[in-house]
Design an enzyme around this catalytic site. Structure first.
Site, PDB file in Angstrom:
ATOM      1  N   HIS A 125      35.789 -40.615  -0.486  1.00 52.70           N
ATOM      2  CA  HIS A 125      36.911 -40.698   0.345  1.00 52.70           C
ATOM      3  C   HIS A 125      37.817 -41.827   0.291  1.00 52.70           C
ATOM      4  O   HIS A 125      38.936 -41.585   0.922  1.00 52.70           O
ATOM      5  CB  HIS A 125      36.529 -40.333   1.946  1.00 52.70           C
ATOM      6  CG  HIS A 125      35.868 -41.579   2.408  1.00 52.70           C
ATOM      7  ND1 HIS A 125      34.545 -41.914   2.729  1.00 52.70           N
ATOM      8  CD2 HIS A 125      36.336 -42.439   3.055  1.00 52.70           C
ATOM      9  CE1 HIS A 125      34.372 -43.031   3.114  1.00 52.70           C
ATOM     10  NE2 HIS A 125      35.390 -43.602   3.575  1.00 52.70           N
ATOM     11  N   ASP A 155      29.812 -37.495  -0.996  1.00 52.70           N
ATOM     12  CA  ASP A 155      31.005 -38.749  -0.765  1.00 52.70           C
ATOM     13  C   ASP A 155      30.529 -39.913  -1.706  1.00 52.70           C
ATOM     14  O   ASP A 155      30.594 -40.869  -1.033  1.00 52.70           O
ATOM     15  CB  ASP A 155      30.834 -38.934   0.994  1.00 52.70           C
ATOM     16  CG  ASP A 155      32.130 -39.807   1.368  1.00 52.70           C
ATOM     17  OD1 ASP A 155      33.231 -39.608   0.491  1.00 52.70           O
ATOM     18  OD2 ASP A 155      32.173 -40.250   2.228  1.00 52.70           O
ATOM     19  N   GLY A 227      37.576 -49.819   6.163  1.00 61.00           N
ATOM     20  CA  GLY A 227      37.562 -50.859   5.020  1.00 61.00           C
ATOM     21  C   GLY A 227      36.183 -51.109   4.333  1.00 61.00           C
ATOM     22  O   GLY A 227      36.238 -51.678   3.311  1.00 61.00           O
ATOM     23  N   ASN A 228      35.054 -51.106   5.214  1.00 59.86           N
ATOM     24  CA  ASN A 228      33.779 -51.280   4.790  1.00 59.86           C
ATOM     25  C   ASN A 228      33.360 -50.064   3.804  1.00 59.86           C
ATOM     26  O   ASN A 228      32.281 -50.261   3.082  1.00 59.86           O
ATOM     27  CB  ASN A 228      32.722 -51.425   5.791  1.00 59.86           C
ATOM     28  CG  ASN A 228      32.810 -52.823   6.428  1.00 59.86           C
ATOM     29  OD1 ASN A 228      33.425 -53.208   7.354  1.00 59.86           O
ATOM     30  ND2 ASN A 228      32.370 -53.764   5.607  1.00 59.86           N
ATOM     31  N   SER A 229      33.917 -49.036   3.820  1.00 60.04           N
ATOM     32  CA  SER A 229      33.416 -47.870   3.201  1.00 60.04           C
ATOM     33  C   SER A 229      33.261 -47.947   1.568  1.00 60.04           C
ATOM     34  O   SER A 229      34.146 -48.449   1.024  1.00 60.04           O
ATOM     35  CB  SER A 229      34.575 -46.623   3.394  1.00 60.04           C
ATOM     36  OG  SER A 229      34.513 -46.187   4.542  1.00 60.04           O
ATOM     37  N   GLY A 285      22.767 -18.692  -3.332  1.00 65.64           N
ATOM     38  CA  GLY A 285      23.783 -17.978  -3.047  1.00 65.64           C
ATOM     39  C   GLY A 285      23.441 -16.873  -1.540  1.00 65.64           C
ATOM     40  O   GLY A 285      23.676 -15.873  -1.361  1.00 65.64           O
ATOM     41  N   VAL A 286      23.005 -17.901  -0.630  1.00 61.14           N
ATOM     42  CA  VAL A 286      22.664 -17.530   0.818  1.00 61.14           C
ATOM     43  C   VAL A 286      23.362 -18.005   1.779  1.00 61.14           C
ATOM     44  O   VAL A 286      23.657 -19.260   1.653  1.00 61.14           O
ATOM     45  CB  VAL A 286      21.354 -17.347   1.069  1.00 61.14           C
ATOM     46  CG1 VAL A 286      20.500 -16.528   0.037  1.00 61.14           C
ATOM     47  CG2 VAL A 286      20.612 -18.846   1.271  1.00 61.14           C
TER      48      VAL A 286
END
Length: 384
Positions: A125, A155, A227-229, A285-286
């Site tokens: 992100h 992420d 900003g820490n991300s 696929g469930v």
């Protein structure tokens, strides 16, 4: 008499001059008045880092700080003209209007250098939809970065800059972290510059938070802010234990609940991205649903363990193996399924094209089926 007075005057002048010089250059030579209160002072020698005081984490910070970078992103946004500008009468009176102009939307985050030749691990992100990515190192050198690959479902993203002999982070041993361990969060909160905060590991294996598709977070009370991300979460030796990712906050500020992706998980995903350009996960696929006490009673189930199969995609691996809606998945390759999140993690960890044993509860009986695992489809990343 006049001669004696002259000698006295010269003596006083010299004494005053000497006193002035001593006061200016060597005040410690002069007699000091006694202190009013006797104070105890620490021994010298800590200024250069030797003789680290008790409770200090300076060595850990010194080891990790050079490998944590600041990431600045820019996204171009095209400004749309008002519909009136297309009206012929409006254009007749007011003339032609220029086409929509591009504006820039800036963002910031952090990252961790993982190799001397410029690979950097950060959050997806942080760089999502960015048109330009600039990376600033601890020594203030700035480089343009490119995205090697990303994994939106966890992420995480991997960047690379054209540089070599870079300081790299040291990964901690897998499964070495425990609740109560002291950790340091390093990043660039609010763009103020590189910052170190301290806390403890509050919990491990946090999931069901709705942050990512795949969740296995370290929870910490070390201050993590916007900003820490993408920054580093390190142990008391400066070794990487996690990638700071999210906070629980209703105001946008730190409330002592932060989440980090474990370093072992991040490393596995990073290596797949560098080697293959993407992350490969298993898929059958469930659509699964959590079994509540009400559902258990309605279906006549003995407990709420497992994942209720709410839907099966036609032509999927599960459909080919005979899995039906209404089945309750109990185990995957012998590993218990407690809820849909655990089911998702267990299936994703399987390799495509391998066969796995699925244990199901169907009506009042237990059924074993063999499923040929498929490849999980990639999430479409649309750019506005």
């Amino acid at each position: 008499m006049h001669r004696l007075w002259l000698i006295f005057a010269q003596t006083v002048t010299v004494a005053v001059a000497v006193l002035f010089v001593l006061t200016t250059l060597k005040p410690e030579w002069l007699h000091q008045s006694p202190t009013v209160v006797a104070l105890r002072e620490s021994a010298s020698g800590n200024a250069d880092g030797k003789g680290m005081p008790s409770g200090s984490y300076r060595d850990a910070a010194r080891a990790a700080l050079p490998s944590v970078v600041h990431i600045y992103t820019t996204q171009k946004i095209k400004q749309q003209n008002h519909p009136l500008f297309d009206d012929p009468i409006f254009r007749h009176f007011f003339g032609e209007r220029p086409e929509g102009q591009e504006q820039k939307n800036s963002g910031l985050g952090s990252g961790v250098i993982v190799s001397p030749n410029g690979y950097i691990l950060t959050n997806y992100h942080v760089v999502e939809a960015a048109d330009d990515i600039q990376v600033s190192l601890n020594d203030s050198k700035t480089y343009k970065a490119r995205v090697i690959g990303s994994d939106p479902e966890s992420d995480l993203a991997v960047l690379q800059i054209k540089a070599d002999k870079l300081p790299t982070v040291t990964f901690a041993q897998p499964d070495g972290l425990r609740i109560g361990d002291v950790v340091l969060a390093i990043g660039n909160p609010f763009g103020v510059g590189q910052t170190v905060t301290m806390g403890i590991v509050s919990a491990l294996g946090r999931s069901h938070l709705g942050i990512n598709t795949f969740e296995n977070f370290i929870q910490t009370d070390a201050a993590i802010n916007p900003g820490n991300s993408g920054g580093a979460l390190v142990d008391v030796n400066g070794n990487l234990v996690g990638i700071n990712t999210a906070i629980y906050s209703r105001t946008g500020g730190n409330h002592g609940i932060g989440f980090a992706i474990p370093a072992a998980s991040a490393r596995n995903i990073m290596e797949q991205i560098i080697q293959n350009g993407a992350v490969t996960r298993g898929w059958i696929g469930v659509e699964a649903q959590e079994i509540t006490p009400e559902l258990a009673e309605s279906f006549g189930l003995p407990d709420t363990e497992g994942a209720l199969i709410a839907g099966v995609m036609r032509g999927s691996p599960a459909d080919a193996a005979g899995v039906r809606p209404g089945d309750v998945l109990l185990t995957v390759s012998g590993k218990p399924v407690k809820d849909p999140q655990i089911m998702l993690d267990l299936i994703a960890a399987l390799k495509p094209d391998e066969r796995a044993s699925f244990r199901l509860r169907r009506d009042k009986s237990i059924v074993e089926v063999q499923v040929k695992i498929g490849k999980r489809p990639a999430i479409r990343q649309e750019k506005e």
